[in-house]
Scaffold this active site. Structure first.
Site, short mmCIF file in Angstrom:
data_model
loop_
_atom_site.label_atom_id
_atom_site.label_comp_id
_atom_site.label_asym_id
_atom_site.label_seq_id
_atom_site.Cartn_x
_atom_site.Cartn_y
_atom_site.Cartn_z
N GLY A 32 40.80 96.81 37.60
CA GLY A 32 40.70 97.80 38.68
C GLY A 32 39.64 98.86 38.51
O GLY A 32 39.09 99.36 39.48
N ARG A 79 38.58 93.85 45.88
CA ARG A 79 38.11 94.80 44.86
C ARG A 79 36.64 95.16 45.09
O ARG A 79 36.16 96.18 44.64
CB ARG A 79 38.22 94.18 43.47
CG ARG A 79 39.63 93.96 42.97
CD ARG A 79 39.58 93.58 41.49
NE ARG A 79 40.82 92.96 41.02
CZ ARG A 79 41.87 93.62 40.56
NH1 ARG A 79 41.86 94.93 40.52
NH2 ARG A 79 42.93 92.98 40.14
N LYS A 121 47.72 109.64 41.85
CA LYS A 121 48.89 109.67 42.75
C LYS A 121 49.94 110.54 42.07
O LYS A 121 50.94 110.04 41.54
CB LYS A 121 49.46 108.25 42.86
CG LYS A 121 49.14 107.52 44.13
CD LYS A 121 49.99 106.24 44.18
CE LYS A 121 49.26 105.13 44.86
NZ LYS A 121 49.97 103.85 44.83
N PHE A 168 49.80 102.53 49.11
CA PHE A 168 49.07 101.49 48.39
C PHE A 168 47.64 101.41 48.92
O PHE A 168 47.42 101.10 50.09
CB PHE A 168 49.79 100.15 48.56
CG PHE A 168 49.28 99.09 47.64
CD1 PHE A 168 49.63 99.08 46.29
CD2 PHE A 168 48.44 98.10 48.11
CE1 PHE A 168 49.15 98.11 45.43
CE2 PHE A 168 47.96 97.11 47.25
CZ PHE A 168 48.32 97.12 45.92
N ILE A 169 46.68 101.71 48.07
CA ILE A 169 45.28 101.73 48.51
C ILE A 169 44.51 100.53 47.94
O ILE A 169 44.88 99.98 46.90
CB ILE A 169 44.58 103.08 48.19
CG1 ILE A 169 44.61 103.38 46.69
CG2 ILE A 169 45.21 104.21 48.99
CD1 ILE A 169 43.83 104.63 46.31
N ASP A 205 42.84 96.15 44.11
CA ASP A 205 43.02 94.87 44.82
C ASP A 205 44.23 94.85 45.75
O ASP A 205 45.16 95.65 45.62
CB ASP A 205 43.18 93.73 43.81
CG ASP A 205 44.55 93.74 43.14
OD1 ASP A 205 44.98 94.83 42.69
OD2 ASP A 205 45.20 92.69 43.09
N GLU A 225 40.00 104.75 34.19
CA GLU A 225 41.02 103.99 34.93
C GLU A 225 40.84 104.21 36.43
O GLU A 225 40.38 105.29 36.85
CB GLU A 225 42.41 104.46 34.44
CG GLU A 225 43.61 103.93 35.20
CD GLU A 225 43.83 102.44 35.09
OE1 GLU A 225 42.86 101.69 35.25
OE2 GLU A 225 44.99 102.01 34.92
N ASP A 226 41.18 103.20 37.22
CA ASP A 226 41.05 103.35 38.68
C ASP A 226 42.02 104.37 39.24
O ASP A 226 41.65 105.28 39.97
CB ASP A 226 41.24 101.99 39.40
CG ASP A 226 42.51 101.24 38.99
OD1 ASP A 226 43.26 101.75 38.12
OD2 ASP A 226 42.75 100.16 39.54
N ASP A 243 49.33 106.19 38.53
CA ASP A 243 50.44 106.15 39.47
C ASP A 243 51.68 106.66 38.72
O ASP A 243 51.84 107.87 38.57
CB ASP A 243 50.55 104.68 39.93
CG ASP A 243 51.61 104.42 40.96
OD1 ASP A 243 52.03 105.36 41.63
OD2 ASP A 243 52.03 103.26 41.11
P1 5GP Z 1 50.76 103.05 36.58
O1 5GP Z 1 50.87 102.30 35.29
O2 5GP Z 1 50.19 104.45 36.44
O3 5GP Z 1 52.07 103.06 37.33
O4 5GP Z 1 49.82 102.22 37.52
C1 5GP Z 1 48.48 102.03 37.23
C2 5GP Z 1 48.00 100.68 37.74
O5 5GP Z 1 48.75 100.25 38.87
C3 5GP Z 1 46.58 100.79 38.21
O6 5GP Z 1 45.68 100.46 37.19
C4 5GP Z 1 46.52 99.78 39.34
O7 5GP Z 1 46.22 98.51 38.82
C5 5GP Z 1 47.90 99.72 39.88
N1 5GP Z 1 48.05 100.57 41.09
C6 5GP Z 1 48.69 101.74 41.21
N2 5GP Z 1 48.63 102.23 42.46
C7 5GP Z 1 47.89 101.32 43.16
C8 5GP Z 1 47.44 101.27 44.52
O8 5GP Z 1 47.68 102.15 45.36
N3 5GP Z 1 46.68 100.19 44.87
C9 5GP Z 1 46.37 99.18 43.99
N4 5GP Z 1 45.64 98.17 44.44
N5 5GP Z 1 46.79 99.21 42.70
C10 5GP Z 1 47.53 100.28 42.29
#
Ligand code: 5GP
Length: 176
Positions: free
Chosen positions: A45, A167, A133, A154-155, A161, A100-101, A104
């Site tokens: 990502g 992507r 987020k 969800f973006i 993706d 990191e992208d 969340d």
């Molecule tokens: P976390 O581990 O912080 O819950 O989530 C991080 C990962 O979840 C990101 O690297 C990404 O791959 C995925 N992710 C979280 N939110 C989104 C979103 O809104 N869209 C997409 N495509 N992936 C997300």
């Protein structure tokens, strides 16, 4: 499979690139242009953000890559990290910046931060994210550098993706 025609633009390409340049300037000022930095990209990502950010960094930069997954093909985190590739060399006496992208729940970055601190003998490690987020956070972790705060939707695009697709978009959007 959702149709790209239904993707609403959230942040256009120009706004993304301008803000990433600003963030790179912040990072240049923070570390100083003479201090080497190891940039760690979380595939897949972060790839677009990583490349765009790296272009504007002025210090000597090393590039490393890890592959982690917590979402699979879903729009919600599975709550478990799948480490596909965690081959990071020793980072002894180095400053590292994880790129990191999106943060969340914080699970992915919490996992990687702990892994690097425990296994890589790093001098210092910080976090840069394109999107934060904040409202979805479950782990006690905050990025050191963040480009945009986004709502809990969800973006897709600019590295993020939808079922493995989109992507490559140069903007970020969401399906209504
Ligand atoms: P976390 O581990 O912080 O819950 O989530 C991080 C990962 O979840 C990101 O690297 C990404 O791959 C995925 N992710 C979280 N939110 C989104 C979103 O809104 N869209 C997409 N495509 N992936 C997300």
């Amino acid at each position: 499979m959702k149709d790209i025609k239904d993707l609403k633009v959230l942040i256009d390409s120009k706004t993304l690139n301008n803000r990433i340049k600003e963030l790179a300037d912040e990072i240049n000022s923070f570390y100083g242009v003479n201090n080497p930095l190891t940039l760690i990209c979380i595939l897949r990502g972060a790839v677009m953000f990583y490349v765009e950010l790296a272009k504007h960094l002025k210090m000597p930069v090393k590039m490393e890559f890890v592959t982690l997954s917590s979402y699979g093909n879903s729009e919600k985190s599975s709550g478990k990290i799948k480490a596909v590739n965690l081959a990071i060399p020793d980072l002894e006496n180095q400053n590292a910046l994880i790129v990191e992208d999106i943060i969340d729940t914080g699970l992915t970055l919490d996992f990687l931060l702990k892994f690097i601190k425990t296994n890589c003998k790093v001098q210092d490690v910080k976090l840069a994210v394109l999107f934060d987020k904040k409202c979805a956070r479950k782990y006690d972790i905050e990025p050191d550098f963040s480009a945009f705060e986004v709502d809990d939707k969800f973006i897709v695009g600019f590295g993020l993706d939808y079922n493995g697709f989109y992507r490559n978009l140069d903007y970020v959007g969401y399906f209504e």
